[in-house]
Structures are given as structure tokens and as C-alpha cells.
Design a protein around this motif. Structure first.
Motif, PDB file in Angstrom:
ATOM      1  N   ILE A  36     -42.051 -15.100  12.042  1.00  8.27           N
ATOM      2  CA  ILE A  36     -42.815 -14.304  13.016  1.00  8.27           C
ATOM      3  C   ILE A  36     -44.304 -14.256  12.675  1.00  8.27           C
ATOM      4  N   GLY A  37     -44.715 -15.055  11.696  1.00  6.02           N
ATOM      5  CA  GLY A  37     -46.132 -15.134  11.367  1.00  6.02           C
ATOM      6  C   GLY A  37     -46.621 -14.151  10.335  1.00  6.02           C
ATOM      7  N   ALA A  38     -45.712 -13.518   9.616  1.00  7.58           N
ATOM      8  CA  ALA A  38     -46.118 -12.545   8.598  1.00  7.58           C
ATOM      9  C   ALA A  38     -46.153 -13.158   7.197  1.00  7.58           C
ATOM     10  N   GLY A  39     -46.233 -14.476   7.132  1.00  5.79           N
ATOM     11  CA  GLY A  39     -46.305 -15.148   5.836  1.00  5.79           C
ATOM     12  C   GLY A  39     -47.512 -14.722   5.032  1.00  5.79           C
ATOM     13  N   SER A  40     -48.606 -14.430   5.711  1.00  6.70           N
ATOM     14  CA  SER A  40     -49.808 -14.005   4.992  1.00  6.70           C
ATOM     15  C   SER A  40     -49.609 -12.646   4.325  1.00  6.70           C
ATOM     16  N   VAL A  41     -48.669 -11.852   4.827  1.00  4.23           N
ATOM     17  CA  VAL A  41     -48.393 -10.528   4.253  1.00  4.23           C
ATOM     18  C   VAL A  41     -47.495 -10.643   3.021  1.00  4.23           C
ATOM     19  N   ILE A  42     -46.383 -11.362   3.131  1.00  5.47           N
ATOM     20  CA  ILE A  42     -45.454 -11.456   1.999  1.00  5.47           C
ATOM     21  C   ILE A  42     -45.763 -12.649   1.100  1.00  5.47           C
ATOM     22  N   GLY A  43     -46.660 -13.529   1.555  1.00  5.78           N
ATOM     23  CA  GLY A  43     -46.978 -14.741   0.822  1.00  5.78           C
ATOM     24  C   GLY A  43     -47.663 -14.531  -0.509  1.00  5.78           C
ATOM     25  N   ASN A  44     -48.127 -13.318  -0.781  1.00  7.27           N
ATOM     26  CA  ASN A  44     -48.708 -13.044  -2.100  1.00  7.27           C
ATOM     27  C   ASN A  44     -47.634 -12.996  -3.181  1.00  7.27           C
ATOM     28  N   VAL A  45     -46.388 -12.854  -2.764  1.00  6.70           N
ATOM     29  CA  VAL A  45     -45.287 -12.745  -3.718  1.00  6.70           C
ATOM     30  C   VAL A  45     -44.209 -13.800  -3.473  1.00  6.70           C
ATOM     31  N   ILE A  46     -43.961 -14.126  -2.197  1.00  6.27           N
ATOM     32  CA  ILE A  46     -42.831 -14.982  -1.849  1.00  6.27           C
ATOM     33  C   ILE A  46     -43.292 -16.193  -1.039  1.00  6.27           C
ATOM     34  N   LEU A  47     -42.770 -17.349  -1.399  1.00  5.44           N
ATOM     35  CA  LEU A  47     -42.978 -18.564  -0.621  1.00  5.44           C
ATOM     36  C   LEU A  47     -41.630 -19.055  -0.126  1.00  5.44           C
ATOM     37  N   LEU A  89     -38.581 -17.739  -2.538  1.00  6.14           N
ATOM     38  CA  LEU A  89     -38.676 -17.583  -3.990  1.00  6.14           C
ATOM     39  C   LEU A  89     -39.984 -16.911  -4.377  1.00  6.14           C
ATOM     40  N   GLN A  90     -39.930 -16.162  -5.458  1.00  6.21           N
ATOM     41  CA  GLN A  90     -41.150 -15.642  -6.050  1.00  6.21           C
ATOM     42  C   GLN A  90     -41.806 -16.790  -6.804  1.00  6.21           C
ATOM     43  N   TYR A  91     -43.109 -16.710  -6.987  1.00  5.20           N
ATOM     44  CA  TYR A  91     -43.824 -17.815  -7.606  1.00  5.20           C
ATOM     45  C   TYR A  91     -45.022 -17.323  -8.389  1.00  5.20           C
ATOM     46  N   GLU A  92     -45.544 -18.216  -9.174  1.00  8.18           N
ATOM     47  CA  GLU A  92     -46.830 -18.018  -9.842  1.00  8.18           C
ATOM     48  C   GLU A  92     -47.600 -19.319  -9.712  1.00  8.18           C
ATOM     49  N   ILE A  93     -48.900 -19.212  -9.536  1.00  7.40           N
ATOM     50  CA  ILE A  93     -49.767 -20.383  -9.540  1.00  7.40           C
ATOM     51  C   ILE A  93     -50.442 -20.421 -10.901  1.00  7.40           C
ATOM     52  N   ILE A  94     -50.251 -21.532 -11.593  1.00 14.05           N
ATOM     53  CA  ILE A  94     -50.827 -21.705 -12.922  1.00 14.05           C
ATOM     54  C   ILE A  94     -51.413 -23.115 -12.989  1.00 14.05           C
ATOM     55  N   ALA A  95     -52.693 -23.192 -13.216  1.00 14.57           N
ATOM     56  CA  ALA A  95     -53.377 -24.479 -13.382  1.00 14.57           C
ATOM     57  C   ALA A  95     -53.082 -25.456 -12.244  1.00 14.57           C
TER      58      ALA A  95
END
Length: 159
Positions: free
Chosen positions: A25-36, A53-59
Motif C-alpha cells: 500500500i506504499g508504506a514501505g518508507s514508514v517500515i523500511g527503516n527496520v524491515i525490507l 526481514l530485519q536488516y542492517e546496512i554495513i559498509a
């Protein structure tokens, strides 16, 4: 207390729907800080399989931890075909995934997650029977049950 490894697959699949709906529904920008949303190709069916899934960005890479370790369907799909698609916030891109099973590297990842998300990760570790904050030896022991996946985005994508 029961660990995540003892949760029936039916319930784990049920919790996939809310994040998928949010992205739809286009709310990826809301939950996308934690879930992809990670899309793999089913190892038996050949069909696309989407897993939140939850994620982390590293390097410049995405790191995803599999609570069920190598038994996770999405991990088994990656082992069969490492080409994945990622929907992160409002962006979609392809990438190449690789499994990391080195205990010390997984424990480092857990320490980073605990530092970045102390309440959420602390609750998960407590549920798994670890002290909070956990000793390094506890994290390394717990890490033996997990699989860490690193996704390298295609050359046309930069975080």
C-alpha cells in the motif's frame, strides 16, 4: 521460555503478511527503516518467494540474520540460487547473497544490532535465554545456531 526455533512455521508465515501489506500500500518508507522485503526463488517450485526481514546496512552491504539458521526456507533458497531482489523503503534492486556461518562474525553482527536497537534486540536475546547485556561468550554460543546473509547490491545501486 520457548525460543524462536520452536515457533511453528505456520505462525512464522502469518507474521509475513503485515509487512508485505504495508509495502503493497506504499508504506514501505514508514517500515523500511527496520524491515525490507527479500525475494528469493523457491528451490523446489522455482516461484518467487517474498520474506520480510530485519536488516542492517554495513559498509554498503545488507546483512540479514536467519533466526532458524540454515533451516530457514529463505536461506535454503539462497543456497540454491544467490540472486535476490530487495524492496527497501521505496527502492527495489537486485543483489547477490552469500551465507556467513563464521561464529565470530555473526557475534559481531549481534553486538552491532544490540548497540543500534537495544530494546528490541535485548528482548530477543532475553527470549533466547541470554543475559542482557550478554557476555561475548554467550553471543558466540548463540551465533552457532544462526546464519547471517550478506547481500551485495548490483553495481547500479548505492546506499
Amino acid at each position: 521460555m520457548a525460543s524462536f526455533n520452536q515457533t511453528p512455521k505456520f505462525f512464522l508465515r502469518l507474521i509475513h503478511w503485515p509487512p508485505q501489506l504495508a509495502y503493497a500500500i506504499g508504506a514501505g518508507s514508514v517500515i523500511g527503516n527496520v524491515i525490507l522485503l527479500l525475494t528469493t526463488i523457491g528451490r523446489n517450485s522455482g516461484k518467487k518467494r517474498v520474506t520480510p526481514l530485519q536488516y542492517e546496512i554495513i559498509a554498503g552491504r545488507l546483512y540479514l540474520a536467519a533466526s532458524l539458521g540454515p533451516k530457514s526456507d529463505w536461506v535454503r533458497n539462497i543456497m540454491n540460487n544467490p540472486q535476490v531482489e530487495v524492496h527497501l523503503k521505496i527502492r527495489k534492486f537486485s543483489g547477490l547473497a552469500e551465507a556467513i556461518t563464521e561464529t565470530k562474525q555473526i557475534a559481531d553482527f549481534l553486538e552491532l544490532r544490540l548497540e543500534r536497537h537495544p530494546k528490541m534486540i535485548g528482548a530477543v536475546l532475553r527470549a533466547e535465554g541470554l543475559s542482557v547485556p550478554p557476555k561475548r561468550s554467550e553471543l558466540e554460543q548463540y551465533a552457532t545456531q544462526l546464519t547471517l546473509i550478506a547481500v551485495t547490491p548490483g553495481s547500479d545501486f548505492v546506499f
